[in-house]
Each structure stands twice: as C-alpha cells, then as structure tokens.
Design a protein around this motif. Sequence first.
Motif, mmCIF file in Angstrom:
data_model
loop_
_atom_site.group_PDB
_atom_site.id
_atom_site.type_symbol
_atom_site.label_atom_id
_atom_site.label_comp_id
_atom_site.label_asym_id
_atom_site.label_seq_id
_atom_site.Cartn_x
_atom_site.Cartn_y
_atom_site.Cartn_z
ATOM 1 N N ALA A 4 0.820 -1.214 0.000
ATOM 2 C CA ALA A 4 0.000 0.000 0.000
ATOM 3 C C ALA A 4 0.852 1.260 0.000
ATOM 4 O O ALA A 4 0.444 2.299 -0.534
ATOM 5 C CB ALA A 4 -0.928 -0.005 1.216
ATOM 6 N N LEU A 5 2.039 1.172 0.586
ATOM 7 C CA LEU A 5 2.908 2.340 0.736
ATOM 8 C C LEU A 5 3.843 2.562 -0.442
ATOM 9 O O LEU A 5 4.350 3.665 -0.632
ATOM 10 C CB LEU A 5 3.733 2.197 2.017
ATOM 11 N N LEU A 6 4.092 1.523 -1.225
ATOM 12 C CA LEU A 6 5.028 1.653 -2.338
ATOM 13 C C LEU A 6 4.297 2.043 -3.617
ATOM 14 O O LEU A 6 3.187 1.574 -3.868
ATOM 15 C CB LEU A 6 5.776 0.333 -2.561
ATOM 16 N N PRO A 7 4.906 2.887 -4.448
ATOM 17 C CA PRO A 7 4.300 3.235 -5.744
ATOM 18 C C PRO A 7 4.068 1.990 -6.595
ATOM 19 O O PRO A 7 4.794 0.995 -6.472
ATOM 20 C CB PRO A 7 5.350 4.150 -6.388
ATOM 21 N N ARG A 8 3.094 2.047 -7.477
ATOM 22 C CA ARG A 8 2.699 0.873 -8.249
ATOM 23 C C ARG A 8 3.801 0.393 -9.195
ATOM 24 O O ARG A 8 3.807 -0.771 -9.595
ATOM 25 C CB ARG A 8 1.429 1.178 -9.042
ATOM 26 N N ASP A 9 4.714 1.280 -9.585
ATOM 27 C CA ASP A 9 5.765 0.877 -10.515
ATOM 28 C C ASP A 9 7.016 0.351 -9.809
ATOM 29 O O ASP A 9 8.036 0.115 -10.452
ATOM 30 C CB ASP A 9 6.137 2.027 -11.456
ATOM 31 N N ILE A 10 6.946 0.183 -8.492
ATOM 32 C CA ILE A 10 8.051 -0.406 -7.729
ATOM 33 C C ILE A 10 7.576 -1.749 -7.180
ATOM 34 O O ILE A 10 6.591 -1.820 -6.449
ATOM 35 C CB ILE A 10 8.495 0.517 -6.583
ATOM 36 N N SER A 11 8.274 -2.807 -7.537
ATOM 37 C CA SER A 11 7.842 -4.142 -7.125
ATOM 38 C C SER A 11 8.479 -4.546 -5.803
ATOM 39 O O SER A 11 9.607 -4.180 -5.505
ATOM 40 C CB SER A 11 8.173 -5.179 -8.206
ATOM 41 N N LEU A 12 7.721 -5.309 -5.038
ATOM 42 C CA LEU A 12 8.154 -5.809 -3.734
ATOM 43 C C LEU A 12 8.230 -7.328 -3.794
ATOM 44 O O LEU A 12 7.274 -7.986 -4.219
ATOM 45 C CB LEU A 12 7.152 -5.384 -2.659
ATOM 46 N N HIS A 13 9.362 -7.885 -3.371
ATOM 47 C CA HIS A 13 9.556 -9.332 -3.402
ATOM 48 C C HIS A 13 9.963 -9.798 -2.006
ATOM 49 O O HIS A 13 10.921 -9.257 -1.433
ATOM 50 C CB HIS A 13 10.613 -9.702 -4.437
ATOM 51 N N VAL A 14 9.247 -10.782 -1.483
ATOM 52 C CA VAL A 14 9.391 -11.148 -0.075
ATOM 53 C C VAL A 14 9.719 -12.627 0.080
ATOM 54 O O VAL A 14 9.133 -13.480 -0.590
ATOM 55 C CB VAL A 14 8.086 -10.842 0.697
#
Length: 225
Positions: free
Chosen positions: A14-24
């Motif tokens: 929710a906090l990261l811009p849509r064009d930045i991907s998060l990998h966990v």
Amino acid sequence: MPSGNIVAEGDLAALLPRDISLHVTRLRLTGSSREQLNAMAEDVETAASLVGDVDPAVVGFHCTAVSTLSEQLERDILARACSASGRRVVATSEAIVSALNALTARTLVLITPYVDHIVKSEVAFLNRHGFDVIDAHGLGIDHPRDMAALPPEDWLALTKEHYAQKTDAYFVSCTAIRSLEVVSLLEEQLGKPVITSNQVMAWHLLRTAGFNDQPHGFGHLLSHH
C-alpha cells in the motif's frame, strides 16, 4: 520477514508506488521468546540470497523485535545478508532511527503488542540511539496471529489513552499489527507525528533506493526526503 506475519506485505504494498515491485521471502518466527527471536537470524543467508536473485535496488530485513534486540545481532544480520545478496541491506531498526531523526523527534511514546522483555529491549535500543521513551506500553501478546487479530480501532484507542503533551512523536511498533490505517487519524487527533514499523520501513526502503515518492494518507513521515 517473519514467517508468521500476515500484515506487513499488505502494508508495504500500500505504501510503495505501483511501478516499484516488492519481493518477499520469510524466516521462521512465530513466537516471542528470546530463543525464537535469535533463531530467526539463523537462515538469513538463504533468505537474502533468494531475494538477491531478483536484482533488487535494496534488501530489507523486516522485523522490529529481532532487529532491535541487540547491537551485535543487528550488525551480524546486516553483514551476513549483505554478503549473501550482494546488495545494500537495511533493517527495521535502522529505518526507525532514520525516521525519528527525520522528524527531529527526541521524546517518544511507545505502543506495542509485545511481551515485557521485547518492550524492554526496544526501549533500550531507542535509548542507545538518543531517544527518551517517556511512556512504553505492551499488551503481552506472544503470537503474530493474535497481534494481527486486533482491529485498527484498538490501536487508535490505545495510543490515545497514552496521550502525552510533551512527547515529540508516537511509535506504534510491530510489523504484524494493523495500525497503518489509523496513522493519519491519530496525527490529527494527537497533534504529533505517528510512525509504525511498516510505514518507516517503506519510507526507508524508498529513500535508500533513491526514490522520493510521497504516498498520501499514511502520516507525516512520508513527506520527508
């Protein structure tokens, strides 16, 4: 992040811009004993090397209780994760300090779901970094599932119960709690900055990676470069 956490991924997304991907990826942690906290770091190389495969701008070790437990453990985790991933690694502990410094906050009210020994170690961590915790309150909850079960309204009410006129900021601490939704409302009602573990990590990851995005609706911190 901790294996038992069901909140942090949603908050960070929710906090990261849509064009930045998060990998966990995850490390085993489902309780709150000192032995369990220390054990989370045992496989940090494996986890860091896995996320390193996506060639990330930055890697985060995201657990408040573990990263603030001791200076030696924090240094050890960061060094091993950096070596395994080949990337800059930041921890929740570093994000907390950076966020509070950005807000020029020196006195704090600390609200957590934690058991007593974690509250004490977190207060000690904050003290080591020059912050005065004028009130620290934990709920004595052991398992992340039970932490996540509390609705955001409970964190709103609990933080307001610990209103302190002379505090610079409120820290609603823990990556596993649903507190992000009430940050802006708390700031309006308390008149002071409010930070959460997931909020500060998203902010710190963005700034460390060189991005100045300022997501709206999640507190005063996000407007800081």
